[in-house]
Motif scaffolding. Structure first.
Motif, PDB file in Angstrom:
ATOM      1  N   GLU A  67       0.822  -1.207   0.000  1.00  0.00           N
ATOM      2  CA  GLU A  67       0.000   0.000   0.000  1.00  0.00           C
ATOM      3  C   GLU A  67       0.859   1.260   0.000  1.00  0.00           C
ATOM      4  O   GLU A  67       0.503   2.270  -0.619  1.00  0.00           O
ATOM      5  N   TYR A  68       2.002   1.199   0.669  1.00  0.00           N
ATOM      6  CA  TYR A  68       2.901   2.356   0.703  1.00  0.00           C
ATOM      7  C   TYR A  68       3.447   2.675  -0.690  1.00  0.00           C
ATOM      8  O   TYR A  68       3.641   3.850  -1.033  1.00  0.00           O
ATOM      9  N   HIS A  98       0.886   4.302  -3.848  1.00  0.00           N
ATOM     10  CA  HIS A  98       0.466   5.703  -3.867  1.00  0.00           C
ATOM     11  C   HIS A  98       0.989   6.396  -5.118  1.00  0.00           C
ATOM     12  O   HIS A  98       0.346   7.327  -5.624  1.00  0.00           O
ATOM     13  N   SER A 108      -5.765   3.103  -2.262  1.00  0.00           N
ATOM     14  CA  SER A 108      -4.574   3.900  -2.571  1.00  0.00           C
ATOM     15  C   SER A 108      -4.179   3.790  -4.039  1.00  0.00           C
ATOM     16  O   SER A 108      -3.745   4.766  -4.652  1.00  0.00           O
ATOM     17  N   SER A 133      -6.783   5.818  -6.490  1.00  0.00           N
ATOM     18  CA  SER A 133      -6.957   7.259  -6.317  1.00  0.00           C
ATOM     19  C   SER A 133      -6.314   8.038  -7.467  1.00  0.00           C
ATOM     20  O   SER A 133      -5.099   7.962  -7.693  1.00  0.00           O
TER      21      SER A 133
END
Length: 483
Positions: free
Chosen positions: A228-229, A232, A270, A273
């Protein structure tokens, strides 16, 4: 000091030796401080300087003058008394005139002429000198004396000093030990480059770890958290979709473990987006159906929050996803969550999603939004034209659901509710006018925020947050009165 006796040749020679040694000591001390070994030529130069400084023209008279050279680093000048094999006695003057006997060291600053040599301490404990009954010379202070033995030791230490070549070699070795050679640095850089992973390599490793049949739930959750990091970034999210990793994350929404459902929804939110490429990929892979299933069935609140976050990211600026969402009954699912008890935190998020969808279509429909309309702009217009949101909101009772958020104690929730009410006004105006509870609520809120605005003005905030909410309230009331 009176000098009543002509100095003999032996006395003149001794004074000359004292001056010469005085200059030698100063030269040695100076060269030692500068870390330079005195050479024979330096010492010969000192001997010549000593001859010049005495000012001797005849063997019958001489003058001892103070050295013009300033002392280094605050060091006092030193003088050496004559002595062949042992140190000379030091003369100690008193307040009475005493004869300066032969063999005693002559302090610097004395003026020797003719007559008897006498010396005494003056009124201020300084040396006074007389020549033929008249005071001559100058005041003097006692400096440290250096004996002949100490001079010999100093010369011996200089001779036994470290060889400059050896010293330079040791310094170079010490300096070389502090730094690595260029070849070793190149090897280290090669090893670092081999150990350094790109984002794509890291994501591939995390996806493999997540997809491993031997991995525990905790290990899979950790892999999703690290993933998830990275997603982005737009490029990383697109690489995840193109490599097939996104499909594995979407399939995790069907897991029976709530922790995996929550983590997978977080990764999707994430990655989706503001990323049209990934949004289209998610729509085509059936992500909307899986997310609506999580929202429609009993799940922990943490899972529903993450799933709603993923839905909002998927619908924002994506008319294709909005059209599929409405066709799959997404509004009805959100309405059920809004009506359910205990869904306060989810209610404001749902109202925000609805407002964003309405506002996007209004903005894209306005002329002049894009300076040069292109094919993509026309395609977006066509896709938004297929999204019939406002009629569905009125049919499914959202005209009465959104005003319920005005009863919340949170100012932020009231602001979002008022903005959504204004956005829904074209299709809900008739129902709003018949809603007496809404009218009473708006009147009460006007009085409340008028007082809050006065408080802001007293504090010096003319355009405060409460003033914005009051302006929204007045706009809603004005819209309701319009025919």
């Amino acid at each position: 000091m009176e000098v009543r006796q002509r100095p003999t040749k032996q006395t003149v020679d001794r004074v000359y030796v004292v001056i010469l040694r005085h200059l030698v000591v100063k030269t040695i001390v100076t060269q030692s401080l500068l870390k330079i070994r005195p050479t024979a030529s330096m010492l010969i130069g000192c001997r010549r300087r000593g001859r010049q400084s005495t000012g001797l023209k005849t063997p019958s008279a001489m003058t001892v003058v103070e050295s013009p050279e300033a002392s280094l680093e605050g060091e006092e000048d030193a003088h050496v008394e004559e002595g062949d094999s042992e140190d000379l006695d030091v003369f100690h003057p008193t307040d009475k005139w005493k004869t300066l006997k032969s063999g005693l060291g002559v302090p610097r600053g004395f003026d020797l002429q003719t007559g008897q040599r006498e010396v005494k301490l003056g009124e201020h404990q300084t040396l006074k000198y007389q020549i033929d009954g008249q005071r001559q010379g100058k005041e003097n202070t006692q400096g440290p004396s250096v004996s002949a033995e100490e001079l010999k030791k100093a010369l011996k230490n200089i001779k036994e000093g470290v060889d400059p070549k050896t010293s330079d070699k040791e310094e170079k070795e010490a300096l070389r030990a502090q730094f690595h050679p260029m070849d070793e640095l190149k090897k280290d850089m090669v090893r670092l480059d081999m150990l350094m992973e790109s984002d794509f390599q890291i994501m591939s490793r995390l996806v493999s770890q997540f997809n491993s049949s031997n991995a525990t739930v905790e290990e899979k959750v950790k892999a999703l958290h690290d993933l998830e990091y990275l997603v982005h970034q737009v490029d990383n999210a697109q690489n995840l979709a193109s490599s097939g990793g996104l499909k594995l994350v979407v399939d995790a929404l069907n897991s029976t473990d709530y922790r995996l459902q929550e983590s997978a929804s977080f990764v999707l939110g994430s990655a989706l987006s503001s990323n049209p490429v990934v949004q289209v990929e998610a729509v085509e892979s059936g992500t909307i159906q899986k997310l609506l299933m999580l929202l429609a069935t009993p799940r922990p609140m943490s899972v529903k929050k993450r799933a709603l976050f993923a839905v909002a990211s998927l619908l924002r600026h994506c008319p294709l996803a909005q059209s599929h969402f409405l066709k799959l009954g997404g509004l009805q699912v959100l309405g059920d969550i809004f009506r359910a008890s205990g869904g306060g935190a989810l209610r404001v998020r749902i109202v925000t999603i609805l407002y964003d969808m309405i506002n996007e279509k209004e903005l894209i429909s306005q002329t002049g939004l894009d300076p040069i309309p292109d094919a993509s702009h026309n395609e977006r217009l066509r896709q938004y034209a297929q999204v019939s949101l406002q009629p569905l909101l009125a049919e499914q009772g959202w005209c009465s659901l959104v005003p319920e958020l005005l009863a919340s104690p949170e100012h932020d929730w009231k602001e979002k509710a008022l903005r959504t009410i204004l956005a829904m006004m074209p299709h809900c105006q008739t129902q709003y006018r018949k809603d007496y509870a809404l009218s009473s609520s708006l009147s009460a809120l006007q009085e409340q925020y008028q007082e809050l605005v006065l408080t802001e003005q007293v504090l010096g905030d003319e355009d405060g947050y409460f003033g914005e909410i009051l302006a929204l309230l007045e706009t809603v009331v004005l819209k309701l009165k319009q025919v």
